[in-house]
Structures are given as structure tokens and as C-alpha cells.
Scaffold this motif. Structure first.
Motif, PDB file in Angstrom:
ATOM      1  N   ASP A   1      19.630  -6.937 -13.275  1.00  0.00           N
ATOM      2  CA  ASP A   1      20.704  -7.921 -13.405  1.00  0.00           C
ATOM      3  C   ASP A   1      20.791  -8.831 -12.181  1.00  0.00           C
ATOM      4  N   ALA A   2      20.464  -8.285 -11.006  1.00  0.00           N
ATOM      5  CA  ALA A   2      20.618  -9.032  -9.760  1.00  0.00           C
ATOM      6  C   ALA A   2      19.352  -9.774  -9.355  1.00  0.00           C
ATOM      7  N   ARG A   3      18.283  -9.654 -10.150  1.00  0.00           N
ATOM      8  CA  ARG A   3      17.033 -10.327  -9.777  1.00  0.00           C
ATOM      9  C   ARG A   3      17.269 -11.829  -9.679  1.00  0.00           C
ATOM     10  N   PRO A   4      16.921 -12.443  -8.546  1.00  0.00           N
ATOM     11  CA  PRO A   4      17.126 -13.893  -8.418  1.00  0.00           C
ATOM     12  C   PRO A   4      16.338 -14.649  -9.484  1.00  0.00           C
ATOM     13  N   ASP A   5      16.990 -15.589 -10.140  1.00  0.00           N
ATOM     14  CA  ASP A   5      16.358 -16.317 -11.232  1.00  0.00           C
ATOM     15  C   ASP A   5      15.083 -17.028 -10.802  1.00  0.00           C
TER      16      ASP A   5
ATOM     17  N   LEU B   1      17.911   2.459  -1.735  1.00  0.00           N
ATOM     18  CA  LEU B   1      16.914   1.412  -1.957  1.00  0.00           C
ATOM     19  C   LEU B   1      17.262   0.137  -1.222  1.00  0.00           C
ATOM     20  N   ALA B   2      16.218  -0.712  -1.093  1.00  0.00           N
ATOM     21  CA  ALA B   2      16.359  -2.051  -0.530  1.00  0.00           C
ATOM     22  C   ALA B   2      15.708  -3.031  -1.497  1.00  0.00           C
ATOM     23  N   GLN B   3      15.934  -4.325  -1.257  1.00  0.00           N
ATOM     24  CA  GLN B   3      15.423  -5.354  -2.164  1.00  0.00           C
ATOM     25  C   GLN B   3      14.653  -6.419  -1.393  1.00  0.00           C
TER      26      GLN B   3
ATOM     27  N   GLU C   1       0.824  -1.205   0.000  1.00  0.00           N
ATOM     28  CA  GLU C   1       0.000   0.000   0.000  1.00  0.00           C
ATOM     29  C   GLU C   1       0.860   1.258   0.000  1.00  0.00           C
ATOM     30  N   VAL C   2       2.165   1.098   0.139  1.00  0.00           N
ATOM     31  CA  VAL C   2       3.070   2.230   0.306  1.00  0.00           C
ATOM     32  C   VAL C   2       3.739   2.552  -1.021  1.00  0.00           C
ATOM     33  N   PRO C   3       3.800   3.807  -1.428  1.00  0.00           N
ATOM     34  CA  PRO C   3       4.516   4.153  -2.661  1.00  0.00           C
ATOM     35  C   PRO C   3       6.000   3.800  -2.542  1.00  0.00           C
ATOM     36  N   GLY C   4       6.616   3.597  -3.689  1.00  0.00           N
ATOM     37  CA  GLY C   4       8.049   3.352  -3.711  1.00  0.00           C
ATOM     38  C   GLY C   4       8.432   1.912  -3.941  1.00  0.00           C
ATOM     39  N   TRP C   5       7.439   0.992  -3.975  1.00  0.00           N
ATOM     40  CA  TRP C   5       7.737  -0.410  -4.250  1.00  0.00           C
ATOM     41  C   TRP C   5       7.707  -0.619  -5.755  1.00  0.00           C
ATOM     42  N   LEU C   6       8.841  -0.888  -6.348  1.00  0.00           N
ATOM     43  CA  LEU C   6       8.971  -1.068  -7.786  1.00  0.00           C
ATOM     44  C   LEU C   6       9.175  -2.546  -8.086  1.00  0.00           C
ATOM     45  N   ILE C   7       8.230  -3.162  -8.808  1.00  0.00           N
ATOM     46  CA  ILE C   7       8.372  -4.565  -9.143  1.00  0.00           C
ATOM     47  C   ILE C   7       9.433  -4.729 -10.220  1.00  0.00           C
ATOM     48  N   ILE C   8      10.302  -5.708 -10.026  1.00  0.00           N
ATOM     49  CA  ILE C   8      11.350  -6.028 -10.989  1.00  0.00           C
ATOM     50  C   ILE C   8      10.886  -7.239 -11.780  1.00  0.00           C
ATOM     51  N   PRO C   9      10.594  -7.071 -13.057  1.00  0.00           N
ATOM     52  CA  PRO C   9      10.038  -8.180 -13.840  1.00  0.00           C
ATOM     53  C   PRO C   9      11.064  -9.289 -14.073  1.00  0.00           C
TER      54      PRO C   9
ATOM     55  N   ALA D   1       9.563 -15.605  -7.635  1.00  0.00           N
ATOM     56  CA  ALA D   1       8.236 -15.395  -8.198  1.00  0.00           C
ATOM     57  C   ALA D   1       7.905 -13.904  -8.234  1.00  0.00           C
ATOM     58  N   LEU D   2       8.342 -13.175  -7.222  1.00  0.00           N
ATOM     59  CA  LEU D   2       8.159 -11.731  -7.141  1.00  0.00           C
ATOM     60  C   LEU D   2       9.479 -11.112  -6.689  1.00  0.00           C
ATOM     61  N   ALA D   3       9.794  -9.938  -7.205  1.00  0.00           N
ATOM     62  CA  ALA D   3      10.996  -9.218  -6.773  1.00  0.00           C
ATOM     63  C   ALA D   3      10.725  -7.724  -6.847  1.00  0.00           C
ATOM     64  N   PHE D   4      11.223  -7.002  -5.854  1.00  0.00           N
ATOM     65  CA  PHE D   4      10.982  -5.571  -5.753  1.00  0.00           C
ATOM     66  C   PHE D   4      12.258  -4.832  -5.380  1.00  0.00           C
ATOM     67  N   GLN D   5      12.371  -3.610  -5.866  1.00  0.00           N
ATOM     68  CA  GLN D   5      13.230  -2.602  -5.261  1.00  0.00           C
ATOM     69  C   GLN D   5      12.317  -1.651  -4.486  1.00  0.00           C
TER      70      GLN D   5
END
Length: 219
Positions: free
Chosen positions: A77-81, A97-99, A27-35, A84-88
Motif C-alpha cells: 500500500d505504501a509503495r511510492p507510485d 524491516l526497513a524500506q 547479495e544479502v538475504p532478506g531483500w524483498l522486492i515490492i512489485p 522504479a524499484l522498491a524493497f522491504q
């Protein structure tokens, strides 16, 4: 890494790619999904940079015009292979930022030994899990990084929600948002039925009556 389910692990018989799914949101702004896949990484980075610049508005600083794209590209580049979901998480209008990543897969025959040191963690969607604080010594800065793994185990499956280790101050700033996100997660089987975790009998510490639901406080 211990506890991570990735695409090299065997999925249970009858599992097909995309048939099991996990959903959640912040619900908080700033969560960017990494496809997991992008057709044109450079175009994706440019588009997200423009969105960040617009969101930060007058707080955008032109000295960040190279740093922000570099951090976005590093996130791809660092997104774990196997995630199922990944965010910065970009919590403030600055290149800070955090991951966070979410994994699921088959329950291993032998559970990760470190889970024995964890605490019970209860959610409505994922059920009862095990919370384990992770620390990592940063050789460059000499500081201790802090992260958090939440592991939810059913009879056939395991879900891991990971706050990647980061500096103590940033962890303290964002761990509440992380908890809120975790409580939105729901893991569904191919028939759309929720899959909920239970704390296994071999993890007596995590079966304690006290729920570990408060934010971690690091002094």
C-alpha cells in the motif's frame, strides 16, 4: 517529497514507458522486492508470508502470523507510485524491516535546494552523485528517524536512491547493505547505454575531492 521523481513529472521527449530502465540487486538475504502491480494483493501477501515462514524455519513464532502479513500489505500500500524499484528489507527473523526505493526521471530545471548541503558519492555504475542524510522526528515515539538519499544527475536525467527514515539502530544495521546495493545499480537508456551522473557546478560542497563512500555513523 523533495528530490523524488514520480509519475506526475514530465519525461523527456522520446521516452516511452519501460524504454529507460534501472537494474540492481542485493547479495544479502532478506531483500524483498515490492512489485508495482499485483493481480491479487491478498494472494501476494499469503505467498510472501509462506516464504518468510519457511525461511525463518524454527525461528518463526506463531504470534507473528498476523503481524507479518500486515507489514507486507502495508508495504504494498505504501509503495511510492513513481518508484522504479522498491524493497522491504527484513534483516532478522522477526517483524522488523526497513524500506528502500529507487526513482528516475527527467532532470528538473531547478535542483532541490537541499542538495547544496550534500556530499559527493561515487559509484561505478551510476557515476558521481550527492549523498544527503535525512532526519525526521517521529511524533509517536518522540525519537529521531534517520534515512539517506543518493541523487545522481546527468544532463537530462536524475536518479534518486532512497533509504527511508527509520530508527537509528536499524539504520546503522542496514546502511552497509544499502551502500552495497547502490553499487550494483546501473541506469540504461533505450539503446542500452549506461547513463552516469556528474556533480553539477552549482553544488560546490558535493564537488569536494573526498568521496562520501563510508557508512554513516550515528552516535
Amino acid at each position: 517529497m523533495a528530490g523524488v521523481i514520480d509519475d506526475t513529472d514530465r519525461m523527456p521527449e522520446g521516452w516511452a514507458d519501460g524504454s529507460w530502465r534501472i537494474t540492481g540487486h542485493s547479495e544479502v538475504p532478506g531483500w524483498l522486492i515490492i512489485p508495482g502491480q499485483v493481480d491479487d494483493p491478498d494472494e501476494w501477501v499469503v505467498g510472501r508470508t509462506d516464504e518468510i515462514r519457511d525461511a525463518w524455519a524454527e525461528e518463526w513464532n506463531e504470534q507473528w502470523r498476523e503481524v507479518v502479513p500486515a507489514l507486507l500489505r502495508a508495504g504494498l500500500d505504501a509503495r511510492p507510485d513513481g518508484a522504479a524499484l522498491a524493497f522491504q528489507i527484513w534483516p532478522v527473523p522477526a517483524p522488523l524491516l526497513a524500506q528502500v526505493s529507487v526513482f528516475f526521471g527527467e532532470r528538473p530545471g531547478d535542483l532541490p535546494a537541499e542538495l547544496a548541503d550534500g556530499d559527493r558519492y561515487v559509484t561505478d555504475g551510476l557515476g558521481d552523485g550527492v549523498a544527503l542524510v535525512r532526519t525526521l522526528e517521529d511524533a509517536v515515539s518522540g525519537s529521531t528517524l534517520v534515512g539517506l538519499d543518493l541523487t545522481f544527475i546527468s544532463d537530462r536525467t536524475m536518479v534518486v536512491v532512497r533509504f527511508e527514515p527509520t530508527v537509528v539502530e536499524l539504520f546503522g544495521m542496514l546502511v552497509g547493505q544499502f551502500h552495497a546495493f547502490v553499487h550494483t545499480l546501473e541506469f540504461l537508456d533505450p539503446e542500452g547505454r549506461p547513463v552516469r551522473g556528474i556533480v553539477p557546478d552549482e553544488l560546490p560542497t558535493a564537488q569536494a575531492d573526498d568521496d562520501w563512500t563510508e557508512s554513516v555513523i550515528v552516535s
